[in-house]
Design a protein around this motif. Structure first.
Motif, PDB file in Angstrom:
ATOM      1  N   ALA A 299      -5.054  -8.481  -2.086  1.00  0.00           N
ATOM      2  CA  ALA A 299      -5.579  -7.183  -2.515  1.00  0.00           C
ATOM      3  C   ALA A 299      -5.336  -6.110  -1.454  1.00  0.00           C
ATOM      4  O   ALA A 299      -5.021  -4.955  -1.785  1.00  0.00           O
ATOM      5  N   ALA A 300      -5.470  -6.489  -0.175  1.00  0.00           N
ATOM      6  CA  ALA A 300      -5.221  -5.529   0.900  1.00  0.00           C
ATOM      7  C   ALA A 300      -3.756  -5.115   0.949  1.00  0.00           C
ATOM      8  O   ALA A 300      -3.432  -3.955   1.247  1.00  0.00           O
ATOM      9  N   GLU A 301      -2.863  -6.064   0.655  1.00  0.00           N
ATOM     10  CA  GLU A 301      -1.431  -5.730   0.592  1.00  0.00           C
ATOM     11  C   GLU A 301      -1.161  -4.743  -0.544  1.00  0.00           C
ATOM     12  O   GLU A 301      -0.385  -3.788  -0.377  1.00  0.00           O
ATOM     13  N   ALA A 306      -0.224   0.805  -2.303  1.00  0.00           N
ATOM     14  CA  ALA A 306      -0.633   2.012  -3.024  1.00  0.00           C
ATOM     15  C   ALA A 306      -0.718   3.213  -2.075  1.00  0.00           C
ATOM     16  O   ALA A 306      -0.269   4.314  -2.410  1.00  0.00           O
ATOM     17  N   LEU A 307      -1.283   2.998  -0.888  1.00  0.00           N
ATOM     18  CA  LEU A 307      -1.358   4.086   0.097  1.00  0.00           C
ATOM     19  C   LEU A 307       0.029   4.581   0.480  1.00  0.00           C
ATOM     20  O   LEU A 307       0.255   5.784   0.637  1.00  0.00           O
ATOM     21  N   SER A 308       0.962   3.629   0.614  1.00  0.00           N
ATOM     22  CA  SER A 308       2.336   4.013   0.958  1.00  0.00           C
ATOM     23  C   SER A 308       2.990   4.776  -0.188  1.00  0.00           C
ATOM     24  O   SER A 308       3.705   5.758   0.029  1.00  0.00           O
ATOM     25  N   SER A 309       2.758   4.335  -1.430  1.00  0.00           N
ATOM     26  CA  SER A 309       3.355   4.996  -2.597  1.00  0.00           C
ATOM     27  C   SER A 309       2.855   6.425  -2.750  1.00  0.00           C
ATOM     28  O   SER A 309       3.583   7.300  -3.235  1.00  0.00           O
ATOM     29  N   LEU A 310       1.612   6.651  -2.354  1.00  0.00           N
ATOM     30  CA  LEU A 310       1.043   8.001  -2.437  1.00  0.00           C
ATOM     31  C   LEU A 310       1.317   8.822  -1.176  1.00  0.00           C
ATOM     32  O   LEU A 310       0.792   9.931  -1.031  1.00  0.00           O
ATOM     33  N   PHE A 311       2.116   8.248  -0.255  1.00  0.00           N
ATOM     34  CA  PHE A 311       2.484   8.893   1.011  1.00  0.00           C
ATOM     35  C   PHE A 311       1.274   9.155   1.907  1.00  0.00           C
ATOM     36  O   PHE A 311       1.317  10.003   2.796  1.00  0.00           O
TER      37      PHE A 311
END
Length: 444
Positions: A299-301, A306-311
């Motif tokens: 889940a953390a991955e 998701a954080l990376s996809s949203l920059f």
């Protein structure tokens, strides 16, 4: 939506879910899935399962359930009792020696089990009632066990170090060695504060009753020596595992598998745990903790993806990297961030989400990645004995329900300050973490 606003909304959503009691893994996964669907549409659901399972498909993760099984075999056997009795034999008669023997037992049991909750529970069940009976203050009795239990994620073999190694692609064997001396340093700081706290409270408590007959003392000594003999095989197994890792004889997964088998066999042979029920409990506990940790990792991955996809990740990393400040000021900011994260999230989740982001920044600032792993772990240890999560505090409360949670917390906070002092010492003397790995690995 700009990355900063997205980041604030994601973090708020995560805190709301955790505040209402949602399990960590489901909170992380739910927020990540919601953010990805809002950003990319429903088509993201097609790839969610594949991304979820691929994040834990690394062969290196096999070491985690194996080390957990090894720890469960130790924790479910009377090893903690025997370890406590044998240390009490040598230290229990000196002023403040019972509290010191508890911290020493926590340090050794941490190496055997690799688990902070298991260490706090196993040693606390024996140590807290005995310390209170001998007149030790409730805060000291509870605090030293809660703090001693945190050593389970630092002293090798450590599950959190395995997660850090896989997340950052660094040597797990070197990470284990790096945590050894800092773990002993923290244990020493804990012992020093315990003696001071007992003295400030007006005494160290009373040792074993002096009126005991000579033959009873002899019986106790013989019983405690036998307890020590029963613990030694487990210590030999852990030493062998670490030797195999440091010497390049086995991979972490191979060493963990061998260690799990040997500790399970020893629990059966030494303590005659032949019945189906205790073996079933060992397997159940190991399975439950393994599934929990692997779910949090997966889940953390997803959350990190998701954080990376949203920059959001890139924005935060860029902001930190663009800070034109002294590298030690930068390290202070990172430490503060890790400390706050550790207040709310378990160590495994924090490592999986932050280590890959922070490592390039750490390397660019010319810090050693293995030294940083130790600093990061100590920060997360502080979170185990501080609210609002403070897992070890609630374990101690469960062991001694008649001690007020406030007393447990106030007794634990000075040990948190000892950990802060440990981080400061590591900053001034980084060789505490790097000397031993350099010495051993350069000759391996």
């Amino acid at each position: 939506m700009d990355p900063v606003t997205s980041g604030i909304l994601v973090i708020l959503a995560l805190f709301v879910l955790m505040a209402i009691g949602t399990p960590i893994a489901f909170a992380l996964g739910g927020v990540a899935l919601g953010a990805l669907v809002l950003d990319r549409g429903m088509s993201e659901l097609t790839y969610f399962g594949e991304t979820f399972f691929s994040s834990i498909a690394s062969f290196g993760f096999v070491a985690i359930p194996m080390f957990i099984l090894m720890g469960a075999a130790v924790a479910s056997s009377p090893t903690g009792r025997d370890l406590y009795r044998s240390l009490d034999l040598w230290l229990g008669r000196m002023p403040g020696g019972l509290a010191i023997s508890n911290i020493g037992a926590c340090s050794i049991f941490a190496a055997l089990s690799g688990s902070s909750p298991a260490t706090s529970a196993a040693i606390g069940k024996l140590g807290i009632p005995e310390m209170r009976k001998r007149g030790y203050p409730d805060g000291v009795a509870a605090g030293c066990i809660a703090a001693g239990g945190t050593l389970g994620i630092l002293i090798p073999p450590s599950v959190t170090m395995i997660v850090y190694g896989i997340s950052t692609e660094t040597s797990i064997g070197r990470l284990f060695i790096a945590g050894a001396l800092p773990g002993l340093m923290l244990a020493g700081l804990f012992m020093a504060w315990t003696l001071l706290a007992c003295k400030l409270a007006g005494g160290y408590g009373t040792p074993s009753p002096l009126a005991a007959a000579a033959h009873q003392v002899k019986q106790n000594v013989e019983g405690n020596l036998k307890a020590l003999v029963r613990v030694v095989p487990f210590l030999v197994v852990v030493s062998g595992i670490l030797f195999a890792l440091y010497g390049g004889v086995a991979t972490p997964s191979e060493a963990a598998g061998a260690g799990a088998f040997l500790c399970l066999a020893l629990a059966i042979l030494v303590y005659r745990m032949w019945q189906v029920k205790p073996l079933t409990l060992i397997m159940r506990d190991a399975l439950r903790e393994s599934v929990m940790i692997m779910l949090i990792i997966a889940a953390a991955e997803i959350f990190a993806f998701a954080l990376s996809s949203l920059f959001i990740t890139q924005t935060v990393a860029g902001a930190i990297a663009d800070l034109e400040v002294n590298r030690w000021v930068l390290m202070g900011i990172i430490n503060l961030f890790l400390l706050v994260a550790g207040f709310f999230l378990p160590p495994v989740a924090v490592i999986v989400m932050t280590a890959p982001i922070l490592l390039p920044i750490i390397l660019a600032a010319n810090f050693d990645p293995y030294w940083f792993a130790v600093v990061l772990t100590i920060n997360l240890e502080i979170g185990l004995i501080t609210p609002p999560v403070g897992l070890n505090l609630f374990i101690i409360k469960g062991i001694a329900p008649d001690i007020e949670l406030r007393d447990i917390l106030m007794g634990s906070l000075p040990y948190a300050l000892c950990m802060v002092l440990g981080i400061v010492l590591l900053c001034f003397f980084p060789g505490i973490a790097t000397w031993l790995p350099d010495l051993i690995m350069s000759h391996s």
